[in-house]
Scaffold this motif. Sequence first.
Motif, mmCIF file in Angstrom:
data_model
loop_
_atom_site.group_PDB
_atom_site.id
_atom_site.type_symbol
_atom_site.label_atom_id
_atom_site.label_comp_id
_atom_site.label_asym_id
_atom_site.label_seq_id
_atom_site.Cartn_x
_atom_site.Cartn_y
_atom_site.Cartn_z
ATOM 1 N N GLN A 154 47.517 87.301 94.480
ATOM 2 C CA GLN A 154 46.419 86.862 95.330
ATOM 3 C C GLN A 154 46.172 85.359 95.175
ATOM 4 O O GLN A 154 45.935 84.646 96.165
ATOM 5 C CB GLN A 154 45.139 87.639 95.000
ATOM 6 N N GLN A 155 46.238 84.860 93.953
ATOM 7 C CA GLN A 155 46.063 83.420 93.737
ATOM 8 C C GLN A 155 47.194 82.623 94.381
ATOM 9 O O GLN A 155 46.960 81.555 94.949
ATOM 10 C CB GLN A 155 46.009 83.126 92.235
ATOM 11 N N ILE A 156 48.411 83.155 94.309
ATOM 12 C CA ILE A 156 49.542 82.505 94.961
ATOM 13 C C ILE A 156 49.305 82.435 96.469
ATOM 14 O O ILE A 156 49.492 81.390 97.102
ATOM 15 C CB ILE A 156 50.857 83.261 94.672
ATOM 16 N N GLU A 157 48.886 83.552 97.047
ATOM 17 C CA GLU A 157 48.628 83.599 98.492
ATOM 18 C C GLU A 157 47.525 82.621 98.883
ATOM 19 O O GLU A 157 47.639 81.895 99.879
ATOM 20 C CB GLU A 157 48.260 85.022 98.909
ATOM 21 N N ASN A 158 46.431 82.594 98.099
ATOM 22 C CA ASN A 158 45.324 81.684 98.409
ATOM 23 C C ASN A 158 45.775 80.225 98.387
ATOM 24 O O ASN A 158 45.385 79.420 99.233
ATOM 25 C CB ASN A 158 44.184 81.887 97.414
ATOM 26 N N LYS A 159 46.614 79.884 97.395
ATOM 27 C CA LYS A 159 47.088 78.502 97.293
ATOM 28 C C LYS A 159 47.952 78.127 98.486
ATOM 29 O O LYS A 159 47.824 77.029 99.047
ATOM 30 C CB LYS A 159 47.879 78.319 95.990
ATOM 31 N N ILE A 160 48.827 79.032 98.903
ATOM 32 C CA ILE A 160 49.709 78.749 100.040
ATOM 33 C C ILE A 160 48.896 78.602 101.328
ATOM 34 O O ILE A 160 49.154 77.699 102.138
ATOM 35 C CB ILE A 160 50.765 79.860 100.178
ATOM 36 N N VAL A 161 47.927 79.482 101.529
ATOM 37 C CA VAL A 161 47.071 79.398 102.725
ATOM 38 C C VAL A 161 46.358 78.063 102.777
ATOM 39 O O VAL A 161 46.257 77.419 103.827
ATOM 40 C CB VAL A 161 46.045 80.558 102.732
ATOM 41 N N GLU A 162 45.891 77.591 101.617
ATOM 42 C CA GLU A 162 45.132 76.345 101.566
ATOM 43 C C GLU A 162 45.997 75.131 101.892
ATOM 44 O O GLU A 162 45.643 74.316 102.751
ATOM 45 C CB GLU A 162 44.504 76.182 100.188
ATOM 46 N N PHE A 163 47.149 75.009 101.241
ATOM 47 C CA PHE A 163 47.896 73.765 101.446
ATOM 48 C C PHE A 163 48.731 73.788 102.730
ATOM 49 O O PHE A 163 49.052 72.740 103.277
ATOM 50 C CB PHE A 163 48.745 73.423 100.223
ATOM 51 N N LEU A 164 49.055 74.997 103.255
ATOM 52 C CA LEU A 164 49.739 75.060 104.546
ATOM 53 C C LEU A 164 48.756 75.120 105.711
ATOM 54 O O LEU A 164 49.171 75.038 106.874
ATOM 55 C CB LEU A 164 50.652 76.289 104.598
ATOM 56 N N GLU A 165 47.456 75.269 105.382
ATOM 57 C CA GLU A 165 46.407 75.330 106.392
ATOM 58 C C GLU A 165 46.705 76.416 107.418
ATOM 59 O O GLU A 165 46.703 76.197 108.635
ATOM 60 C CB GLU A 165 46.229 73.970 107.081
ATOM 61 N N LEU A 166 46.973 77.631 106.902
ATOM 62 C CA LEU A 166 47.320 78.753 107.766
ATOM 63 C C LEU A 166 46.068 79.390 108.350
ATOM 64 O O LEU A 166 45.019 79.468 107.704
ATOM 65 C CB LEU A 166 48.095 79.798 106.968
ATOM 66 N N GLY A 167 46.189 79.859 109.579
ATOM 67 C CA GLY A 167 45.092 80.547 110.235
ATOM 68 C C GLY A 167 45.008 81.994 109.801
ATOM 69 O O GLY A 167 45.770 82.466 108.947
ATOM 70 N N PRO A 168 44.072 82.753 110.420
ATOM 71 C CA PRO A 168 43.878 84.147 110.007
ATOM 72 C C PRO A 168 45.046 85.061 110.393
ATOM 73 O O PRO A 168 45.256 86.086 109.763
ATOM 74 C CB PRO A 168 42.593 84.559 110.740
ATOM 75 N N GLU A 169 45.778 84.695 111.459
ATOM 76 C CA GLU A 169 46.877 85.549 111.913
ATOM 77 C C GLU A 169 48.153 85.169 111.164
ATOM 78 O O GLU A 169 48.936 84.339 111.608
ATOM 79 C CB GLU A 169 47.067 85.408 113.422
ATOM 80 N N LYS A 170 48.342 85.787 110.044
ATOM 81 C CA LYS A 170 49.503 85.491 109.204
ATOM 82 C C LYS A 170 49.888 86.746 108.437
ATOM 83 O O LYS A 170 49.076 87.650 108.223
ATOM 84 C CB LYS A 170 49.174 84.368 108.223
ATOM 85 N N GLN A 171 51.145 86.794 108.060
ATOM 86 C CA GLN A 171 51.645 87.930 107.301
ATOM 87 C C GLN A 171 52.368 87.430 106.063
ATOM 88 O O GLN A 171 53.200 86.523 106.149
ATOM 89 C CB GLN A 171 52.590 88.766 108.155
ATOM 90 N N PHE A 172 52.050 88.002 104.907
ATOM 91 C CA PHE A 172 52.643 87.596 103.638
ATOM 92 C C PHE A 172 53.527 88.713 103.083
ATOM 93 O O PHE A 172 53.148 89.881 103.084
ATOM 94 C CB PHE A 172 51.547 87.294 102.598
ATOM 95 N N ASP A 173 54.706 88.325 102.628
ATOM 96 C CA ASP A 173 55.552 89.213 101.835
ATOM 97 C C ASP A 173 55.842 88.482 100.530
ATOM 98 O O ASP A 173 56.478 87.422 100.534
ATOM 99 C CB ASP A 173 56.861 89.532 102.561
ATOM 100 N N ILE A 174 55.360 89.035 99.411
ATOM 101 C CA ILE A 174 55.498 88.376 98.114
ATOM 102 C C ILE A 174 56.222 89.305 97.151
ATOM 103 O O ILE A 174 55.864 90.472 97.009
ATOM 104 C CB ILE A 174 54.121 87.992 97.524
ATOM 105 N N VAL A 175 57.259 88.764 96.498
ATOM 106 C CA VAL A 175 58.022 89.525 95.520
ATOM 107 C C VAL A 175 58.071 88.735 94.215
ATOM 108 O O VAL A 175 58.433 87.558 94.210
ATOM 109 C CB VAL A 175 59.455 89.806 96.013
ATOM 110 N N ARG A 176 57.688 89.387 93.112
ATOM 111 C CA ARG A 176 57.758 88.750 91.806
ATOM 112 C C ARG A 176 59.181 88.850 91.262
ATOM 113 O O ARG A 176 59.818 89.899 91.370
ATOM 114 C CB ARG A 176 56.771 89.412 90.839
#
Length: 454
Positions: free
Chosen positions: A227-249
């Motif tokens: 969740q922290q990774i996603e929040n950081k990416i949203v902030e610096f890429l300035e992404l809008g609400p319509e986005k989809q995340f796929d995250i793999v550790r």
Amino acid sequence: MYKKVASWLTPILAIAIIAVGYWGYTEQQEKQQLYNKAENQYQRAFHELSYYVNSVQDELGTAIAINSPGQYRQCLSNVWRLSYAAQARIGQLPLGIMEFSETENFIARVADFSYRTAVRDLDEEPLTDEEWETLHVLYDCATRIQGEISSVQTAVLAERLSWTEFEMMYAATDEPLDNNIINGFNNLEQEVGQFPEVSWGVGIDSINQIKQDKIKRMNDGERFDEQQIENKIVEFLELGPEKQFDIVRNPDAGDYVTYSVVVTNSDEDIIYLDVTEIEGHVLWLLQDRPVGRPTIDLSEAEQNAAEYLRKLDVENAIATNIDEYENIAVIDFASYIDDIVVYPDKITVKIALDNGEIIGFSAMEYYLNNNEREIAEPNLTIDEARDRLNSRLQIEEQRLAIIEDNTGVEVLTYEFIGTLNNSTYRVFVNVENGREEKVEKIDHLGIERVFRRF
């Protein structure tokens, strides 16, 4: 009527059947040609690997028998060249699907040891007894590697084993396979893992220590969750609400844990990123989209890149090279501290010139190398260092810079940009002893854009 229809329909069907048959035949032929090409490349790479390993073993055997600095230099240069050739052939084989790191690392260390020994002045600094013992151990180890590879080569030739079939079988199942190629390379990997400890010398040991220090820095800090990774990416890429995340550790990605992230935004553009679990550093980013006609110039592109770096908390960065291709600006940055360019702290940014968007980013070197540095005062003045350069070199720019030497140690230098015979060179001179640490031939336009500041 049916007879008339049949009279003209039958030839058409026959032609269609023939056409389909011909298409299927040519399709099969093309597949077979691709298969044969891949197999021939694998077979050639393997047999060349066997040849180069045999040659390394021969040269190491010669090295332990000679006593002349000149002969040592030639022999160890050959070991270095042949070892790197062997490494290259390993990279051409489908071994990425199996564990082979022990053997690859050993061959790489043999290459490094032989190179660093060969390039020094062996008349002034001859081989020590410890280095001779190292050569003897390497010869014994190379003999064992040669034996294992020869066994695989014998099986490949006798049983007509196919590398391409091996690759497809290995990729198609998670179950252990009984295959002479697999068994042979597994035996080799186990053999290398049981080699005795080798004294690689101060140079290579220091390189390994430097690497470990860098990895330790990468693993020191706050641990980020998804969740922290996603929040950081949203902030610096300035992404809008319509986005989809796929995250793999990726817990087994290497020396530090990363997250692989795929972002699909509202425009259906796809952005790929790798982010560290510790501190959430963005190591690289790639946005896959076509780039249209330019609407901004390189000056604006640099400003956009600098602003992008500030969002990632990268301060005091300066452009060190600027290139342009296919409507994309590629800008290299480095830290700039107290009027000193710190080249190890490298970041590369790609900017689309159609709208100024960042579409590529690589900061691995920056996060591995960036740290607090104690910088001593130069022993030589910049004029004294300049006097040691080739007198034919026309110097255009000069400044202080930190680079890494051949052993990975950071060195404070004077950087000189000069031209000779219509070519542009960058020369780094050690501020302590005046030695030329590195000489590079560079693109004149790329460096001119930096110093000209457009």
